[in-house]
Motif scaffolding. Sequence first.
Motif, short mmCIF file in Angstrom:
data_model
loop_
_atom_site.label_atom_id
_atom_site.label_comp_id
_atom_site.label_asym_id
_atom_site.label_seq_id
_atom_site.Cartn_x
_atom_site.Cartn_y
_atom_site.Cartn_z
N LYS A 272 37.16 -7.02 -22.29
CA LYS A 272 37.23 -8.48 -22.33
C LYS A 272 37.85 -9.05 -21.06
O LYS A 272 37.40 -10.07 -20.54
N ASP A 273 38.88 -8.37 -20.56
CA ASP A 273 39.52 -8.84 -19.33
C ASP A 273 38.56 -8.78 -18.15
O ASP A 273 38.49 -9.70 -17.34
N LEU A 274 37.80 -7.69 -18.06
CA LEU A 274 36.83 -7.54 -16.96
C LEU A 274 35.68 -8.53 -17.10
O LEU A 274 35.17 -9.04 -16.10
N GLU A 275 35.26 -8.79 -18.33
CA GLU A 275 34.22 -9.81 -18.54
C GLU A 275 34.70 -11.17 -18.04
O GLU A 275 33.95 -11.89 -17.36
N GLU A 276 35.93 -11.51 -18.36
CA GLU A 276 36.48 -12.80 -17.93
C GLU A 276 36.61 -12.84 -16.41
O GLU A 276 36.27 -13.84 -15.77
N ALA A 277 37.10 -11.76 -15.82
CA ALA A 277 37.28 -11.72 -14.37
C ALA A 277 35.96 -11.79 -13.63
O ALA A 277 35.91 -12.21 -12.47
N LYS A 279 33.29 -13.58 -14.63
CA LYS A 279 32.58 -14.85 -14.72
C LYS A 279 32.43 -15.41 -13.31
O LYS A 279 33.37 -15.35 -12.51
N PRO A 280 31.26 -15.93 -12.97
CA PRO A 280 31.02 -16.36 -11.59
C PRO A 280 32.10 -17.28 -11.02
O PRO A 280 32.50 -17.12 -9.87
N GLU A 281 32.60 -18.20 -11.84
CA GLU A 281 33.63 -19.13 -11.35
C GLU A 281 34.95 -18.42 -11.08
O GLU A 281 35.74 -18.85 -10.21
N ASN A 282 35.23 -17.30 -11.78
CA ASN A 282 36.47 -16.55 -11.55
C ASN A 282 36.33 -15.57 -10.39
O ASN A 282 37.21 -15.46 -9.55
N ARG A 283 35.21 -14.85 -10.35
CA ARG A 283 35.03 -13.87 -9.26
C ARG A 283 34.85 -14.58 -7.92
O ARG A 283 35.13 -14.00 -6.87
N ALA A 284 34.42 -15.84 -7.93
CA ALA A 284 34.27 -16.58 -6.68
C ALA A 284 35.61 -16.82 -6.00
O ALA A 284 35.72 -16.78 -4.77
N VAL A 285 36.67 -17.04 -6.80
CA VAL A 285 37.98 -17.33 -6.20
C VAL A 285 38.88 -16.09 -6.14
O VAL A 285 39.79 -16.02 -5.31
N ARG A 286 38.62 -15.10 -7.03
CA ARG A 286 39.39 -13.85 -6.99
C ARG A 286 38.39 -12.69 -6.99
O ARG A 286 38.20 -12.01 -8.01
N PRO A 287 37.73 -12.47 -5.84
CA PRO A 287 36.65 -11.48 -5.80
C PRO A 287 37.12 -10.04 -5.93
O PRO A 287 36.36 -9.19 -6.40
N TRP A 288 38.35 -9.73 -5.50
CA TRP A 288 38.84 -8.35 -5.57
C TRP A 288 39.34 -8.06 -6.98
O TRP A 288 40.16 -8.79 -7.53
N ILE A 289 38.87 -6.95 -7.56
CA ILE A 289 39.44 -6.43 -8.79
C ILE A 289 40.05 -5.07 -8.47
O ILE A 289 39.37 -4.16 -7.99
N ILE A 290 41.36 -4.97 -8.72
CA ILE A 290 42.13 -3.77 -8.39
C ILE A 290 42.78 -3.26 -9.67
O ILE A 290 43.40 -4.03 -10.42
N THR A 291 42.65 -1.97 -9.95
CA THR A 291 43.29 -1.38 -11.12
C THR A 291 44.40 -0.43 -10.70
O THR A 291 44.35 0.16 -9.62
N MET A 292 45.41 -0.30 -11.57
CA MET A 292 46.45 0.70 -11.37
C MET A 292 46.70 1.42 -12.70
O MET A 292 46.88 0.79 -13.74
N LEU A 331 32.90 1.89 -17.34
CA LEU A 331 33.36 0.51 -17.55
C LEU A 331 33.73 -0.14 -16.23
O LEU A 331 33.29 -1.26 -15.92
N PHE A 332 34.53 0.56 -15.43
CA PHE A 332 34.97 0.00 -14.15
C PHE A 332 33.81 -0.17 -13.18
O PHE A 332 33.75 -1.15 -12.42
N TYR A 333 32.88 0.77 -13.19
CA TYR A 333 31.72 0.67 -12.32
C TYR A 333 30.84 -0.52 -12.73
O TYR A 333 30.39 -1.30 -11.88
N HIS A 334 30.61 -0.66 -14.01
CA HIS A 334 29.74 -1.73 -14.51
C HIS A 334 30.29 -3.11 -14.15
O HIS A 334 29.51 -4.04 -13.86
N TYR A 335 31.62 -3.24 -14.15
CA TYR A 335 32.21 -4.54 -13.85
C TYR A 335 32.69 -4.66 -12.40
O TYR A 335 33.43 -5.58 -12.05
N GLY A 336 32.26 -3.75 -11.56
CA GLY A 336 32.48 -3.89 -10.13
C GLY A 336 33.92 -3.83 -9.68
O GLY A 336 34.32 -4.58 -8.78
N VAL A 337 34.71 -2.93 -10.29
CA VAL A 337 36.08 -2.73 -9.81
C VAL A 337 36.03 -2.21 -8.38
O VAL A 337 35.29 -1.27 -8.07
N ASP A 338 36.80 -2.82 -7.50
CA ASP A 338 36.73 -2.49 -6.07
C ASP A 338 37.62 -1.32 -5.67
O ASP A 338 37.19 -0.41 -4.97
N VAL A 339 38.89 -1.36 -6.10
CA VAL A 339 39.88 -0.36 -5.68
C VAL A 339 40.63 0.11 -6.91
O VAL A 339 41.05 -0.71 -7.75
N GLU A 340 40.81 1.44 -7.03
CA GLU A 340 41.53 2.02 -8.15
C GLU A 340 42.72 2.82 -7.60
O GLU A 340 42.55 3.76 -6.83
#
Length: 449
Positions: A272-277, A279-292, A331-340
Amino acid sequence: MSTWPVVSLSQLSDGYISPVARSKAPLFCSVISIYITIPIIGLFFTGVPGSMVVTWTTFNKTESKVEYGLLGGRLFDMSAKGDAALFVDSGEEMRKMYIHRVTLTDLKPTATYVYHCGSEEGWSDMFSFTALNDSTSFSPRFAVYGDMGNENPQSLARLQKETQLGMYDVILHVGDFAYDMHEDNARVGDEFMRQIQSIAAYVPYMTCPGNHESTYNFSNYRNRFSMPGQTESLWYSWNLGSAHIISLSTEVYFYLEFGQELLFKQYEWLKKDLEEANKPENRAVRPWIITMGHRPMYCSDDDQDDCTKFDSYVRLGLNDTKPPAPGLEDLFYHYGVDVELWAHEHTYERLWPVYGDKVYNGSKEQPYVNPKAPVHIITGSAGCREKTDRFNPNPKEWSAFRSTDYGYTRMQVVNATHLYLEQVSDDQYGKVIDSIWVVKEKHGFSAWF
């Protein structure tokens, strides 16, 4: 040589509190002050712009109060109150401590504040912090590491100094604290928190759980740290600059005795968090998704741990649960996680962009320019009593750079297209031994093609 920015050293105070007051006041000085009986003051970002949580511990029940003010202004002209939660360690002594949490709100972005905490029964020394910039064009600077203990915390002194020099906006501690916080009836945890106070009292100290926190169902971790969300700091996400940062528990795959449902609950939350992140309006302003997360999906260490067998539970899931538990790589690949970001292995390892055990470089000449899979970094060599690990002499093709030096990673999310990573060797007196730029003109699942 690194071009990492440096600013002036913050002023520290060395106040004195009488022995009588020590049981009620949050007292911290240097790590060599072994007579001190009270653990940490720490800052944690709430995830809400303009706010910060101040946490400290006493062994008596007292008021929870922070007095603060703008640097250069009138000292302590503002105040905030919070609550103290009783934490009873599960060791033989059943030691009691009160964890105080006070949330500061309406902070001015980039403004520096001076503060102390406690009550009229005793106050801490003065500390300072700079409120995080809430602009999406902000370029935050991170120190990233895992696996740092009380004994042999080799990187700690350099991290303390660099934090006080203003080199970092946030610390990311990717699991494994103290070795171990529950030991000696949680006194080891107390001492560790004192050790990191000269970092955590000045910048937000953001965490995720590791395997060394598992005793008593991760109770020392869940009580001592104050991360965003309502999951007792086990998993959460937050935004900073152009990045959406997700912290997760890899340990839900390994400690099923504490509740198999946690594994599935975290997975659904992540989805759910990755789906929200995304959303085009969210990824436009926060394009990087980083997991730890603590335990890596891939590694080439020679210690017969999960990822060395190339069948990581974190990556591929578990087949012996009902229903089977999904892993996180797809899951991370499908939602385009950039850096792990990972730790657990007491080494530093940088991977080529990898998915499904195969390398997907952007190009032969520029592998990290428009990479076709996530970039993995393992940084678990900050220093602990278990020393560093050995490497497998014949790593798989996805292993790009390896080091057994003690050290830590620096990361800067520069803008929407550029992210910088470098590895510092403490064995080599702070030398930068590895660095890369990750450059992405597109983010999300479509960027892989």
